[in-house]
Design a protein around this motif. Sequence first.
Motif, PDB file in Angstrom:
ATOM      1  N   THR A  28      35.937   6.449  37.229  1.00 36.69           N
ATOM      2  CA  THR A  28      34.822   7.331  36.902  1.00 36.69           C
ATOM      3  C   THR A  28      33.555   6.529  36.637  1.00 36.69           C
ATOM      4  N   SER A  30      30.719   7.285  35.413  1.00 40.38           N
ATOM      5  CA  SER A  30      30.058   7.484  34.120  1.00 40.38           C
ATOM      6  C   SER A  30      30.760   6.763  32.972  1.00 40.38           C
ATOM      7  N   SER A  31      31.846   6.080  33.247  1.00 39.53           N
ATOM      8  CA  SER A  31      32.514   5.263  32.229  1.00 39.53           C
ATOM      9  C   SER A  31      31.892   3.881  32.102  1.00 39.53           C
ATOM     10  N   SER A  52      22.525   2.643  30.306  1.00 38.44           N
ATOM     11  CA  SER A  52      23.733   3.123  29.655  1.00 38.44           C
ATOM     12  C   SER A  52      24.441   4.174  30.510  1.00 38.44           C
ATOM     13  N   ARG A  53      25.590   4.603  30.058  1.00 39.12           N
ATOM     14  CA  ARG A  53      26.484   5.438  30.865  1.00 39.12           C
ATOM     15  C   ARG A  53      25.824   6.712  31.386  1.00 39.12           C
ATOM     16  N   TYR A  54      25.015   7.362  30.578  1.00 37.09           N
ATOM     17  CA  TYR A  54      24.378   8.600  31.010  1.00 37.09           C
ATOM     18  C   TYR A  54      22.863   8.467  31.092  1.00 37.09           C
ATOM     19  N   GLY A  55      22.398   7.223  31.095  1.00 33.84           N
ATOM     20  CA  GLY A  55      20.978   6.977  31.299  1.00 33.84           C
ATOM     21  C   GLY A  55      20.121   7.124  30.063  1.00 33.84           C
ATOM     22  N   ARG A  72      20.021   6.098  37.340  1.00 30.85           N
ATOM     23  CA  ARG A  72      21.353   6.355  37.880  1.00 30.85           C
ATOM     24  C   ARG A  72      21.529   7.840  38.145  1.00 30.85           C
ATOM     25  N   ASP A  73      22.401   8.130  39.091  1.00 30.99           N
ATOM     26  CA  ASP A  73      22.773   9.496  39.410  1.00 30.99           C
ATOM     27  C   ASP A  73      24.299   9.535  39.360  1.00 30.99           C
ATOM     28  N   ASN A  74      24.848  10.008  38.260  1.00 31.62           N
ATOM     29  CA  ASN A  74      26.303   9.998  38.098  1.00 31.62           C
ATOM     30  C   ASN A  74      26.994  10.956  39.056  1.00 31.62           C
ATOM     31  N   TYR A 104      28.158   5.631  24.588  1.00 33.68           N
ATOM     32  CA  TYR A 104      27.219   6.347  25.453  1.00 33.68           C
ATOM     33  C   TYR A 104      25.891   5.598  25.582  1.00 33.68           C
ATOM     34  N   TYR A 105      25.542   4.756  24.620  1.00 31.35           N
ATOM     35  CA  TYR A 105      24.206   4.173  24.610  1.00 31.35           C
ATOM     36  C   TYR A 105      24.226   2.643  24.704  1.00 31.35           C
TER      37      TYR A 105
END
Length: 125
Positions: A28, A30-31, A52-55, A72-74, A104-105
């Motif tokens: 994954t 997003s991990s 970071s994982r979710y931007g 990023r585009d997960n 997450y950060y």
Amino acid sequence: QVQLVESGGGLVQAGGSLRLSCAASGRTFSSYAMGWFRQAPGKEREFLAAISRYGGRADYVDSVKGRFTISRDNAKNTVFLQMNSLKPEDTAVYYCAADYTDSYYYTRRFGYDYWGQGTQVTVSS
């Protein structure tokens, strides 16, 4: 495990722009926090930017702040590096890297788990 493939490199004149992409496959996307690095001939590999994982957090080395943007585009399993106002000293092989993390950060400038094969960027004067 994750596999990374960079694209978007090439030859550009000083002052121009390029957008690098790094497509990920495997676990994954997003991990992973993601980073961009570069290595010029005869020099050590240099950290450029991380996201970071979710931007929610990005980090840049001072030499590219204000010129380069990481995103990023997960949904597309892809991380980007938009490079503007390119200089001849930006000439290098550019690599993306993935860092598995529970946070997450979290981002960091070293210790990445997986690397792509690199894409050449050449900036002419």
